[in-house]
Motif scaffolding. Structure first.
Motif, PDB file in Angstrom:
ATOM      1  N   ALA A   1       0.820  -1.296  -0.049  1.00  0.00           N
ATOM      2  CA  ALA A   1       0.123   0.083  -0.070  1.00  0.00           C
ATOM      3  C   ALA A   1       0.932   1.142   0.031  1.00  0.00           C
ATOM      4  O   ALA A   1       0.495   2.085  -0.755  1.00  0.00           O
ATOM      5  CB  ALA A   1      -1.059   0.251   1.346  1.00  0.00           C
ATOM      6  N   ARG A   2       1.811   1.046   0.830  1.00  0.00           N
ATOM      7  CA  ARG A   2       2.759   2.286   0.736  1.00  0.00           C
ATOM      8  C   ARG A   2       3.585   2.680  -0.493  1.00  0.00           C
ATOM      9  O   ARG A   2       3.801   3.613  -0.890  1.00  0.00           O
ATOM     10  CB  ARG A   2       3.951   2.227   1.949  1.00  0.00           C
ATOM     11  CG  ARG A   2       3.207   2.220   3.449  1.00  0.00           C
ATOM     12  CD  ARG A   2       4.337   1.818   4.346  1.00  0.00           C
ATOM     13  NE  ARG A   2       3.833   2.021   5.663  1.00  0.00           N
ATOM     14  CZ  ARG A   2       3.762   3.044   6.637  1.00  0.00           C
ATOM     15  NH1 ARG A   2       4.249   4.092   6.350  1.00  0.00           N
ATOM     16  NH2 ARG A   2       3.285   2.695   7.848  1.00  0.00           N
ATOM     17  N   LEU A   3       4.129   1.321  -1.112  1.00  0.00           N
ATOM     18  CA  LEU A   3       4.836   1.680  -2.454  1.00  0.00           C
ATOM     19  C   LEU A   3       3.597   2.071  -3.548  1.00  0.00           C
ATOM     20  O   LEU A   3       4.280   2.920  -4.322  1.00  0.00           O
ATOM     21  CB  LEU A   3       5.206   0.274  -2.803  1.00  0.00           C
ATOM     22  CG  LEU A   3       6.226  -0.111  -1.941  1.00  0.00           C
ATOM     23  CD1 LEU A   3       6.944  -1.603  -2.069  1.00  0.00           C
ATOM     24  CD2 LEU A   3       7.449   0.660  -2.143  1.00  0.00           C
ATOM     25  N   ARG A   4       2.700   1.788  -3.434  1.00  0.00           N
ATOM     26  CA  ARG A   4       1.601   2.327  -4.402  1.00  0.00           C
ATOM     27  C   ARG A   4       1.403   3.690  -4.186  1.00  0.00           C
ATOM     28  O   ARG A   4       1.162   4.224  -5.175  1.00  0.00           O
ATOM     29  CB  ARG A   4       0.194   1.418  -4.250  1.00  0.00           C
ATOM     30  CG  ARG A   4       0.107  -0.289  -4.696  1.00  0.00           C
ATOM     31  CD  ARG A   4      -1.122  -0.409  -4.847  1.00  0.00           C
ATOM     32  NE  ARG A   4      -1.247  -1.975  -5.322  1.00  0.00           N
ATOM     33  CZ  ARG A   4      -1.400  -3.001  -4.385  1.00  0.00           C
ATOM     34  NH1 ARG A   4      -1.414  -2.823  -2.927  1.00  0.00           N
ATOM     35  NH2 ARG A   4      -1.180  -4.316  -4.753  1.00  0.00           N
ATOM     36  N   ALA A   5       1.412   4.068  -2.854  1.00  0.00           N
ATOM     37  CA  ALA A   5       1.160   5.583  -2.691  1.00  0.00           C
ATOM     38  C   ALA A   5       2.258   6.248  -3.202  1.00  0.00           C
ATOM     39  O   ALA A   5       2.209   7.401  -3.416  1.00  0.00           O
ATOM     40  CB  ALA A   5       0.969   5.503  -1.250  1.00  0.00           C
ATOM     41  N   ALA A   6       3.510   5.522  -3.173  1.00  0.00           N
ATOM     42  CA  ALA A   6       4.731   6.150  -3.922  1.00  0.00           C
ATOM     43  C   ALA A   6       4.759   6.077  -5.384  1.00  0.00           C
ATOM     44  O   ALA A   6       5.648   6.659  -5.815  1.00  0.00           O
ATOM     45  CB  ALA A   6       5.925   5.425  -3.063  1.00  0.00           C
ATOM     46  N   GLY A   7       3.850   5.719  -5.934  1.00  0.00           N
ATOM     47  CA  GLY A   7       3.677   5.638  -7.307  1.00  0.00           C
ATOM     48  C   GLY A   7       4.416   4.484  -7.983  1.00  0.00           C
ATOM     49  O   GLY A   7       4.262   4.448  -9.491  1.00  0.00           O
ATOM     50  N   LEU A   8       4.475   3.583  -7.254  1.00  0.00           N
ATOM     51  CA  LEU A   8       4.986   2.287  -8.027  1.00  0.00           C
ATOM     52  C   LEU A   8       3.803   1.444  -8.914  1.00  0.00           C
ATOM     53  O   LEU A   8       2.710   1.472  -8.242  1.00  0.00           O
ATOM     54  CB  LEU A   8       5.552   1.258  -7.251  1.00  0.00           C
ATOM     55  CG  LEU A   8       7.335   1.461  -7.070  1.00  0.00           C
ATOM     56  CD1 LEU A   8       7.477   2.651  -6.245  1.00  0.00           C
ATOM     57  CD2 LEU A   8       7.775   0.098  -6.384  1.00  0.00           C
ATOM     58  N   THR A   9       4.036   1.079  -9.902  1.00  0.00           N
ATOM     59  CA  THR A   9       2.801   0.274 -10.789  1.00  0.00           C
ATOM     60  C   THR A   9       2.912  -1.109 -10.457  1.00  0.00           C
ATOM     61  O   THR A   9       3.877  -1.803  -9.671  1.00  0.00           O
ATOM     62  CB  THR A   9       3.367   0.365 -12.361  1.00  0.00           C
ATOM     63  OG1 THR A   9       4.528  -0.690 -12.545  1.00  0.00           O
ATOM     64  CG2 THR A   9       3.649   1.808 -12.788  1.00  0.00           C
ATOM     65  N   GLU A  10       1.728  -1.885 -10.576  1.00  0.00           N
ATOM     66  CA  GLU A  10       1.517  -3.126 -10.454  1.00  0.00           C
ATOM     67  C   GLU A  10       2.544  -3.910 -11.142  1.00  0.00           C
ATOM     68  O   GLU A  10       3.206  -4.984 -10.516  1.00  0.00           O
ATOM     69  CB  GLU A  10       0.133  -3.733 -10.743  1.00  0.00           C
ATOM     70  CG  GLU A  10      -1.093  -3.183 -10.052  1.00  0.00           C
ATOM     71  CD  GLU A  10      -0.762  -3.171  -8.701  1.00  0.00           C
ATOM     72  OE1 GLU A  10      -0.531  -4.304  -8.059  1.00  0.00           O
ATOM     73  OE2 GLU A  10      -1.049  -2.080  -7.847  1.00  0.00           O
ATOM     74  N   THR A  11       3.116  -3.444 -12.203  1.00  0.00           N
ATOM     75  CA  THR A  11       4.121  -4.468 -12.756  1.00  0.00           C
ATOM     76  C   THR A  11       5.423  -4.522 -11.972  1.00  0.00           C
ATOM     77  O   THR A  11       6.168  -5.270 -11.999  1.00  0.00           O
ATOM     78  CB  THR A  11       4.583  -3.888 -14.245  1.00  0.00           C
ATOM     79  OG1 THR A  11       3.288  -3.919 -14.883  1.00  0.00           O
ATOM     80  CG2 THR A  11       5.615  -4.601 -14.991  1.00  0.00           C
ATOM     81  N   GLU A  12       5.860  -3.215 -11.507  1.00  0.00           N
ATOM     82  CA  GLU A  12       6.989  -3.021 -10.597  1.00  0.00           C
ATOM     83  C   GLU A  12       6.868  -3.756  -9.370  1.00  0.00           C
ATOM     84  O   GLU A  12       7.862  -4.478  -8.901  1.00  0.00           O
ATOM     85  CB  GLU A  12       7.258  -1.562 -10.499  1.00  0.00           C
ATOM     86  CG  GLU A  12       7.483  -0.738 -11.538  1.00  0.00           C
ATOM     87  CD  GLU A  12       7.600   0.600 -11.587  1.00  0.00           C
ATOM     88  OE1 GLU A  12       8.193   1.403 -12.196  1.00  0.00           O
ATOM     89  OE2 GLU A  12       6.613   1.037 -10.706  1.00  0.00           O
ATOM     90  N   LEU A  13       5.572  -3.911  -8.884  1.00  0.00           N
ATOM     91  CA  LEU A  13       5.460  -4.258  -7.491  1.00  0.00           C
ATOM     92  C   LEU A  13       5.406  -5.978  -7.796  1.00  0.00           C
ATOM     93  O   LEU A  13       5.796  -6.926  -6.812  1.00  0.00           O
ATOM     94  CB  LEU A  13       4.244  -4.131  -7.063  1.00  0.00           C
ATOM     95  CG  LEU A  13       3.866  -2.506  -6.423  1.00  0.00           C
ATOM     96  CD1 LEU A  13       2.363  -2.150  -6.085  1.00  0.00           C
ATOM     97  CD2 LEU A  13       4.916  -2.252  -5.290  1.00  0.00           C
ATOM     98  N   ALA A  14       5.275  -6.533  -8.726  1.00  0.00           N
ATOM     99  CA  ALA A  14       5.026  -7.924  -8.995  1.00  0.00           C
ATOM    100  C   ALA A  14       6.667  -8.325  -9.165  1.00  0.00           C
ATOM    101  O   ALA A  14       6.674  -9.678  -8.793  1.00  0.00           O
ATOM    102  CB  ALA A  14       4.570  -8.276 -10.438  1.00  0.00           C
TER     103      ALA A  14
END
Length: 392
Positions: A310-323
């Motif tokens: 959740a924190r990383l999404r808020a920081a602007g990371l995409t789902e591809t990057e999070l994967a």
């Protein structure tokens, strides 16, 4: 050949003549991969291995014969169903082995001596050898450096083939891979077919462990065992000390994200985040998941993982990057101790690097030794249970 560079470097310095047998291609299941080598000197001393014992005797004799004749030879070894004790790979695979004599005063000797010296000194370089081609070309050797310059010649149409080989070698050097390349004797597809073995010598891959915790100490030892250059980084000077991590190549006191920003990393690097603290984790992972590294893993419970996402999404990371994030870190081994956890993490790093599934081999339907690009098919298995794992 470069896997026995230290021995060959010493032999060259002592003026010994020798022949070196190198695995060129592998089909099916085989214990050694392309680049694995066995060398035999004029006195009959042998170093290295091409098969883990299956065909060593036959390859030894090929080396002795090539050293006497001065001629290279390409030999194929495979499983013999008629005679379990015949020369062959009892594991069922097939390997092609190139045997090249390396005698004093020959062009090959000068290039091989330079290549093994580069490997011993930790320099980045590639050795290109002609496996098959027009008469007089097999066995010829080229040493290619990262800037594209080269020593030696492969023959054929001279510089055109050498330039093509140098370009192919430079591309493989970027990935730290050893592979065969097919081209033509004119440096293009139009000439007579030529098969080249490109063997790369690169510095050890890096493993950077963020978080000077007990699990990090065990992971340092596992990383060194796997041949990595291991760095431990933590912002707390009281914990990040060489005394606590004697096995690390370096211990850095710095904020993890700031240290990561200062590094130039390649596609073989593994990053392991063991800090368990969002103040360190989020700025670090925000950068790490956008880098072209091989592996990014983070320790923590599933609840921690969800909060981190959740924190990383808020920081602007995409789902591809999070994967790309391996979290909770490691394979499901039921690990509890720091040593078991280190094994779990190291196993996942190997699986990602080699394209493994992480499931028991008894459940895998594809060959044990497979290309990293093809993930093995496996039988359905229960959902892993992570209870008791240090992740949470």
């Amino acid at each position: 050949m470069l896997d026995i560079a230290e021995d060959l470097h010493r032999w060259c310095a002592e003026g010994r003549d020798f022949a070196v047998a190198t695995v060129v291609t592998v089909s099916g299941s085989a214990p050694r991969q392309p680049g694995a080598a066995l060398a035999v000197d004029a006195a009959g001393t042998a170093v290295g291995s091409v098969s883990g014992g299956c065909v060593e005797g036959a390859v030894y004799e090929l080396c002795r014969a090539a050293l006497e004749s001065g001629e290279p030879v390409l030999e194929r070894f495979g499983y013999s169903a008629d005679d379990a004790f015949a020369v062959g790979l009892t594991c069922g695979g097939v390997i092609d082995v190139l045997v090249v004599p390396v005698r004093a005063g020959t062009p090959v000797r000068a290039v091989v001596a330079a290549a093994v010296a580069a490997a011993v000194h930790g320099e980045t370089a590639a050795v290109v050898r002609v496996v098959s081609g027009p008469p007089g070309m097999p066995g010829r050797t080229l040493l290619v450096r990262p800037d594209g310059t080269y020593t030696g010649t492969l023959g054929g149409h001279g510089t055109a083939l050498d330039r093509t080989a140098a370009r192919e070698a430079a591309a493989l050097l970027d990935a730290g891979r050893t592979a065969t390349v097919e081209t033509g004797s004119d440096g293009a597809r139009c000439g007579e077919p030529v098969v080249l073995l490109v063997e790369c010598s690169v510095p050890p891959p890096r493993l950077i462990v963020f978080g000077a915790v007990d699990f990090a100490a065990a992971l340092v030892r596992a990383g060194r065992f796997l041949g990595h250059h291991v760095t431990v980084c933590d912002a707390r000077p009281v914990f990040a000390t060489p005394a606590r991590f004697p096995g690390a190549d370096e211990v850095v006191v710095d904020w993890p994200h700031r240290y990561l920003d200062s590094q130039s990393l390649d596609g073989r690097t593994a990053l392991c985040v063991l800090t368990h603290d969002a103040r360190f984790d989020v700025p670090l992972l925000e950068r790490a998941l956008r880098l072209p590294v091989a592996y990014v893993g983070a320790m923590g419970s599933r609840r921690t993982h969800e909060d981190r996402l959740a924190r990383l999404r808020a920081a602007g990371l995409t789902e591809t990057e999070l994967a790309r994030l391996h979290s909770p870190i490691g394979l499901d081994l039921g690990a509890r101790t720091p040593q078991e956890t280190a094994l779990s993490i190291a196993a996942e790093i190997v699986a990602v690097r080699r394209g493994g599934s992480g499931v028991p081999l008894s459940r895998v339907r594809t060959p044990i030794h497979h290309d990293a690009g093809s993930m093995p098919r496996f039988l359905p298995c229960p959902v892993p249970v992570y209870g008791g794992h240090p992740n949470g």
